[in-house]
Design a protein around this motif. Structure first.
Motif, short mmCIF file in Angstrom:
data_model
loop_
_atom_site.label_atom_id
_atom_site.label_comp_id
_atom_site.label_asym_id
_atom_site.label_seq_id
_atom_site.Cartn_x
_atom_site.Cartn_y
_atom_site.Cartn_z
N GLY A 1 0.82 -1.21 0.00
CA GLY A 1 0.00 0.00 0.00
C GLY A 1 0.85 1.26 0.00
O GLY A 1 0.57 2.22 -0.73
N LEU A 2 1.90 1.23 0.81
CA LEU A 2 2.77 2.41 0.86
C LEU A 2 3.45 2.65 -0.48
O LEU A 2 3.54 3.79 -0.94
N THR A 3 3.93 1.58 -1.09
CA THR A 3 4.62 1.74 -2.37
C THR A 3 3.68 2.30 -3.42
O THR A 3 4.03 3.22 -4.16
N LEU A 4 2.49 1.74 -3.46
CA LEU A 4 1.52 2.25 -4.43
C LEU A 4 1.19 3.71 -4.14
O LEU A 4 1.06 4.52 -5.05
N SER A 5 1.09 4.02 -2.88
CA SER A 5 0.75 5.38 -2.51
C SER A 5 1.86 6.35 -2.88
O SER A 5 1.61 7.46 -3.36
N TRP A 6 3.11 5.93 -2.66
CA TRP A 6 4.22 6.79 -3.05
C TRP A 6 4.29 6.97 -4.54
O TRP A 6 4.68 8.02 -5.03
N SER A 7 3.96 5.90 -5.27
CA SER A 7 4.05 6.02 -6.72
C SER A 7 2.99 6.94 -7.27
O SER A 7 3.17 7.54 -8.33
N ALA A 8 1.88 7.04 -6.56
CA ALA A 8 0.79 7.84 -7.09
C ALA A 8 1.11 9.31 -6.93
O ALA A 8 1.68 9.73 -5.92
N SER A 9 0.76 10.08 -7.94
CA SER A 9 1.05 11.51 -7.84
C SER A 9 -0.13 12.27 -7.27
O SER A 9 0.03 13.36 -6.73
N VAL A 10 -1.29 11.68 -7.39
CA VAL A 10 -2.46 12.34 -6.81
C VAL A 10 -3.21 11.32 -5.97
O VAL A 10 -3.08 10.12 -6.15
N LYS A 11 -4.04 11.84 -5.07
CA LYS A 11 -4.93 10.98 -4.28
C LYS A 11 -4.16 9.87 -3.57
O LYS A 11 -4.54 8.71 -3.61
#
Lengths: 273, 183
Positions: A151-161
């Motif tokens: 979850g953290l990795t995906l969240s860091w990769s995301a630029s928004v939201k």
């Protein structure tokens, strides 16, 4: 609580009192457990309440034959007893053995359990041939770390939201694991709920690696390749355990949702930018 | 008389009690205060859930044993069945457990679960689904410990009764009965 220094009412009963006292100290309350190959020894914590008056039984305590006690006395010396049925309860009933074991040992033991479970599930090793025996010592720490990490990795990769991505990833993975387990159970499979949760969590490890690589390098082709490889790895890891749990005719029914979930996580990793 | 009142027992394991309460309190405090200071949900989630998980581990593995002498875990036996194991200290040590310690142990367990329920209700009222998720996870961990230890305590009492009954049934001299009446 009885004070053990009571003076016996009758001179001849002193021996009986001694017998009973030795019983009290000699047979800790342990549950009767089936004999099984010892699992990694469980850490025990020193009890700081002084139990100095309870003598350590020198050997697997001989229960006086007149008293049919059904508890199995736990062996204080680890290697002495042939009837050492459980590692878990040893030391707890015989304090002197484990009084010296600090909390750090418990931590180390749990960490090593995580590592061994990981190696068992994700990497090729001979124990995979017998899926029922594998993951016998399930734990949920590993899956917890892997889900949060993903979850953290995906969240860091995301630029928004970012927050939504994390929450969605966590919820989907957690709910997905639960639903997949229920799926197997409803198909009449034989799997323990927590064992399956643990397994599905550990199988996320390759996807974690894939997500990490995708986060570091933003090339679409690379992402697709990496996700494809890690997806196949995850599926390969989960396959023997899931398929062994169900009736062979229903193998596909049990495995298809697992693949589906990993594929959707893979798409999530690729699509995040 | 002040002298006699000083004799009442203090916490026997203050450090363990501290840790027992520390992570629970930290998780709750962080969750409540972070809504005011931290804008980032991810951080709130990860830190709160991590503190709750740490608290779960501490209660299960450390303070459960030291404060109340109980332990529970789950094993899978050779037949592939899941078996819940409970373990307790023998009667001698159980009776010597500090009353304050065990009072603190049980009450903080219940209060924490209650606090999470209340926080969950607040989140529900505000329709914040992601905060409900956080509260849900923390609540699950708290309740798991409560259930585990309650079952363990019942099991310990049951074993004690069984043990006492068996020894009573086999020893019928009167002096033995007096030795056991206070067990």
């Amino acid at each position: 609580m009885s004070d053990n220094d009571t003076i016996p009412l009758h001179p001849s009963s002193q021996s009986d009192i001694d017998e009973i006292e030795s019983l009290i100290y000699a047979t800790p309350s342990a549950t009767v457990l089936p004999a099984r190959p010892p699992s990694p020894p469980r850490a025990t914590i020193p009890i700081s309440v002084p139990v100095s008056t309870s003598p350590t039984p020198p050997s697997p305590s001989p229960v006086p034959p007149s008293i049919p006690i059904t508890v199995v006395p736990t062996a204080p010396v680890a290697t002495a007893s042939s009837t050492r049925v459980t590692i878990g309860s040893d030391g707890f009933g015989s304090p002197p053995n484990t009084l010296t074991e600090p909390v750090w040992d418990t931590v180390k033991r749990d960490l090593s359990r995580i590592v061994s479970n990981l190696k068992l599930v994700v990497f090729p090793n001979p124990n995979r041939e017998d899926p029922g025996k594998a993951l016998r010592d399930w734990d949920l720490w590993g899956p917890f770390f892997f889900i949060v990490f993903l979850g953290l990795t995906l969240s860091w990769s995301a630029s928004v939201k970012k927050s939504e991505v994390f929450a969605v990833a966590f919820a989907v993975l957690a709910a997905g694991a639960v639903i997949l387990t229920l799926n197997v159970l409803l198909l009449g499979g034989h799997i323990i709920f927590f064992q399956s949760l643990s397994l599905l969590g550990y199988c996320l490890f390759p996807l974690d690696i894939g997500a990490l690589i995708c986060m570091l390098k933003d090339n679409v082709i690379l992402k697709i390749v990496v996700v494809g490889i890690t997806l196949a790895w995850s599926s390969w890891a989960a396959y023997p355990f899931m398929s062994a749990a169900v009736n062979p005719r229903r193998k596909a029914l049990a495995l298809y949702p697992v693949f589906l979930m990993y594929i959707s996580v893979g798409f999530l990793i690729i699509a995040i930018d | 008389m002040d002298r006699t009142q000083v004799v009442e027992e203090n916490y026997a394991n203050p450090k363990t009690c501290l840790f027992h309460v520390l992570f629970k309190g930290a998780a709750l405090a962080f969750y409540i205060l972070s809504a005011l200071f931290v804008n980032n949900f991810v951080i709130i989630f990860v830190v709160t859930v991590f503190l709750s998980a740490l608290d779960f581990w501490v209660v299960k593995n450390v303070s459960g044993r030291i404060l109340v002498g109980l332990r529970w875990w789950n094993e899978i036996n050779d037949l592939g069945e899941s078996v819940w194991k409970f373990e307790s200290l023998d009667q001698e040590s159980l009776a010597r457990m500090n009353k304050k310690d065990s009072w603190l142990f049980w009450w903080t367990l219940y209060l924490t679960a209650g606090a999470w329920v209340i926080l969950g209700i607040f989140s529900l009222i505000r329709f914040q689904a992601d905060y409900v998720l956080v509260v849900g996870v923390c609540l699950t961990l708290s309740v798991a410990n409560i259930i585990g230890f309650t079952k363990c305590r019942k099991d310990a009492k049951k074993q004690l009764q069984q043990f006492a009954q068996q020894t009573l049934a086999n020893q019928f001299t009167s002096s033995l009965r007096t030795a056991f009446t206070v067990v």
